[in-house]
Structure formats: C-alpha cells, structure tokens
Write an enzyme that holds these catalytic residues in place. Structure first.
Site, mmCIF file in Angstrom:
data_model
loop_
_atom_site.group_PDB
_atom_site.id
_atom_site.type_symbol
_atom_site.label_atom_id
_atom_site.label_comp_id
_atom_site.label_asym_id
_atom_site.label_seq_id
_atom_site.Cartn_x
_atom_site.Cartn_y
_atom_site.Cartn_z
ATOM 1 N N ASP A 200 0.864 -1.176 0.000
ATOM 2 C CA ASP A 200 0.000 0.000 0.000
ATOM 3 C C ASP A 200 0.902 1.228 0.000
ATOM 4 O OD1 ASP A 200 -2.500 1.425 0.292
ATOM 5 O OD2 ASP A 200 -1.895 1.863 2.339
ATOM 6 N N SER A 201 0.296 2.381 -0.189
ATOM 7 C CA SER A 201 1.074 3.615 -0.151
ATOM 8 C C SER A 201 1.517 3.968 1.269
ATOM 9 C CB SER A 201 0.237 4.748 -0.731
ATOM 10 O OG SER A 201 -1.017 4.786 -0.078
ATOM 11 N N TYR B 157 -0.682 8.342 -2.797
ATOM 12 C CA TYR B 157 -0.811 7.989 -4.208
ATOM 13 C C TYR B 157 -2.083 8.636 -4.800
ATOM 14 C CZ TYR B 157 2.533 3.993 -4.048
ATOM 15 O OH TYR B 157 3.630 3.188 -3.947
ATOM 16 N N GLY B 158 -3.094 8.740 -3.914
ATOM 17 C CA GLY B 158 -4.462 8.993 -4.385
ATOM 18 C C GLY B 158 -4.731 10.318 -5.062
ATOM 19 N N CYS C 140 -3.681 -1.138 -2.066
ATOM 20 C CA CYS C 140 -4.053 0.261 -2.298
ATOM 21 C C CYS C 140 -5.066 0.349 -3.445
ATOM 22 C CB CYS C 140 -2.791 1.032 -2.651
ATOM 23 S SG CYS C 140 -3.069 2.749 -3.024
ATOM 24 N N ASN C 141 -6.207 0.957 -3.173
ATOM 25 C CA ASN C 141 -7.247 1.086 -4.200
ATOM 26 C C ASN C 141 -6.789 1.991 -5.342
ATOM 27 O OD1 ASN C 141 -10.199 0.118 -3.012
ATOM 28 N ND2 ASN C 141 -8.694 0.586 -1.452
ATOM 29 N N GLU D 20 -3.821 9.130 8.824
ATOM 30 C CA GLU D 20 -2.353 9.074 8.979
ATOM 31 C C GLU D 20 -1.925 9.843 10.233
ATOM 32 O OE1 GLU D 20 0.208 7.685 6.954
ATOM 33 O OE2 GLU D 20 -1.275 6.661 5.728
ATOM 34 N N CYS E 24 -10.922 2.718 -0.144
ATOM 35 C CA CYS E 24 -9.587 3.224 0.174
ATOM 36 C C CYS E 24 -9.153 2.498 1.437
ATOM 37 C CB CYS E 24 -9.639 4.732 0.421
ATOM 38 S SG CYS E 24 -8.101 5.398 1.085
ATOM 39 N N THR E 25 -7.901 2.065 1.460
ATOM 40 C CA THR E 25 -7.432 1.232 2.572
ATOM 41 C C THR E 25 -7.543 1.912 3.936
ATOM 42 O OG1 THR E 25 -5.248 2.088 2.071
ATOM 43 C CG2 THR E 25 -5.773 -0.110 1.246
ATOM 44 N N HIS E 26 -7.507 3.233 3.948
ATOM 45 C CA HIS E 26 -7.547 3.941 5.228
ATOM 46 C C HIS E 26 -8.936 3.956 5.858
ATOM 47 C CE1 HIS E 26 -3.733 5.318 3.709
ATOM 48 N NE2 HIS E 26 -3.482 5.946 4.825
HETATM 49 N N1 DGL Z 1 -4.010 3.620 0.107
HETATM 50 C C1 DGL Z 1 -4.675 4.547 -0.769
HETATM 51 C C2 DGL Z 1 -5.919 3.897 -1.363
HETATM 52 O O1 DGL Z 1 -6.345 2.856 -0.931
HETATM 53 C C3 DGL Z 1 -5.027 5.832 -0.093
HETATM 54 C C4 DGL Z 1 -3.850 6.626 0.380
HETATM 55 C C5 DGL Z 1 -3.133 7.360 -0.709
HETATM 56 O O2 DGL Z 1 -3.696 8.313 -1.285
HETATM 57 O O3 DGL Z 1 -2.020 6.985 -0.986
HETATM 58 O O4 DGL Z 1 -6.470 4.428 -2.280
#
Ligand code: DGL
Length: 261
Positions: free
Chosen positions: A7-8, A39-40, A70-71, A147, A179-181
C-alpha cells in the site's frame, strides 16, 4: 513463502489484518510506500510507475502472491500485466462483494480522487450487475486524518458527515470503503450512514477471493507457516510503527524495517 501486501502507507494494514486473521498460518510481507504517500491524488502514470517498482521489489523477495491493497494503485493496474506469481487487486473483489450485499442495486463508493476519476469501481460493478446504480464520492481529507491518528475525533466526524451526507441522501444501501484507510473509520461512518447501509471492506473482500483461490489450488496454502508479519516501509517515520501497532491490534508485527526501492 509469504504473501506480499503493499500500500502507499499504513492504510493497507487494514487489509493485512483481515488477511492475517483469515489465514493465521500464512506468513505476510507488508510494504508501505510511506516515502511516496499519498498515491491517491497523483496521476495514473506516476502511480503506475510506483506500482511497477513495488511489484519488482517484492518479486525479488520471493513471495508467492502480491496483493495490491491500495485502491488507487489497483485502479491503475494493468490487468494484463504478466508476473510469475498471482497479483491481486482489491477493486474486483470489493465490487463483487458489494453487488452481492446490495438489495436495491444502489451502491455508494468513497475513495481517493484518482480511484474515483478512474471509474474503477463503476466499471467493476457494471461488469457484475449492469443495472446497478453507483454514486461516487472522493474523500481526499480522510487519508491525512487517519495518517495523523485522528480517528476518534470531532473534526474527523465532521468531515465524515460532510462527505457521506450526499450518499445517504442518494438512498444507497451499500457503501464500498474504496480506500485502505477508511476501515479505520468504519464505526463513525456506520453511525452516519445508519443501520440500513452495509459497509464493504476491501480487506474482507480480498480475503474471500484468496480463500476461493486456495480452495481451487490456484494459490497454495502454507500449512507450516507461523503467521509471521514482517513490515517494510520506504520512509523511516516513527508514526508508521505507532499506527501499525494500533491498526494491527490484536495482531503484532515480527519486524519493522526500512527499505529503499
Ligand atoms: N491507500 C490509498 C488507497 O487505498 C489511499 C492513500 C493514498 O492516497 O495513498 O487508495
């Protein structure tokens, strides 16, 4: 051999926790690309480069499968990419699970700007149920709040209300936390959406997919594994360790290490 999950940042640990709880005998290697987070809100071209580098790095660590937790990364993943081990994205299983959970076919998706712009869930849901109605909402403020560790916080609750109210008004009966968060915020989100709305967690969805593949022997189970969780991050931030301990609870990591990719 372990299953890799990347994941990011810390968010993918929600996916790791779901997988580790479903497969207590499997060993997992987690990579959080904290140095390049988020990443998003980056372009698909940039995210794709990161994804390719992460996959190459993890293949060098001898893993038996790679879960792109990561989505945002999953949304730009080329499905025809060839690799010597199975590569899983979280969007397809998440969309499938949402379609089976929804009675009305009105499905909400909350995600980063990139995942929303890529229409990844919209396409994946349409592939399973072309009559489904999908309402999307980008929630860019939620990742930094998680975060920061502001999970049980009035400000975060206010932001959740602001993002989710339009989805509630649209009358969805299923909400994909794309989104993983977001699973970290599942409780306050459920409170806003009310009892009639099912929240779909991609970690649960990918665990079901892997279970199916293990039963079909497309992915070999590891009956002798120790359930070891090794964590890598591309930045040295102490916050990663603190958040990891919090998100993985009651599980815990065997090691934390910094890596350059
Ligand atoms: N982990 C990213 C996702 O699932 C979200 C965090 C990011 O923007 O990197 O989309």
């Amino acid at each position: 051999m372990p299953i890799a999950v990347f994941d990011s940042g810390v968010g993918g640990l929600t996916v790791l926790r779901a997988l580790a709880q479903h497969f207590p005998r499997e060993d997992f290697l987690y990579l959080g690309d904290t140095a390049r987070l988020p990443y998003g809100n980056k372009s698909p071209v940039t995210i794709r480069q990161y994804v390719e580098q992460n996959i190459r790095f993890l293949l060098g660590r001898r893993v038996k499968a790679i879960v792109v937790a990561c989505n945002s990364a999953s949304s730009v993943l080329d499905p025809s990419v060839k690799a010597p081990v199975p590569i899983y994205n979280v969007i397809t299983p998440g969309a499938r699970l949402a379609v089976t959970q929804s009675n009305t076919g009105k499905i909400g998706v909350i995600a980063t700007r990139t995942t929303v712009a890529q229409q990844a869930y919209v396409r994946a849901i349409a592939a399973v149920n072309p009559n489904a109605q999908v309402v999307q909402q980008a929630c860019p403020l939620l990742v930094p709040l998680v975060e920061e560790g502001w999970v049980d916080d009035p400000l975060t609750n206010l932001v959740i209300h602001r993002y989710l109210n339009p989805l509630k008004e649209a009358g969805i009966d299923t909400l994909i936390m794309g989104c993983t968060h977001y699973p970290v915020l599942k409780e306050p989100m459920s409170r806003v959406m009310g009892k009639g709305v099912v929240l779909v967690d991609s970690g649960e969805a990918i665990a079901q997919q892997i279970q199916t593949d293990m039963s079909a022997k497309q992915l070999l189970a590891n009956p002798l594994g120790q359930g070891r969780l090794d964590l890598l991050s591309t930045d040295l931030a102490e916050n990663f360790r603190l958040m990891a301990e919090r998100i993985l609870h009651p599980l815990s990591a065997a090691s934390f290490n910094h890596v350059d990719i």
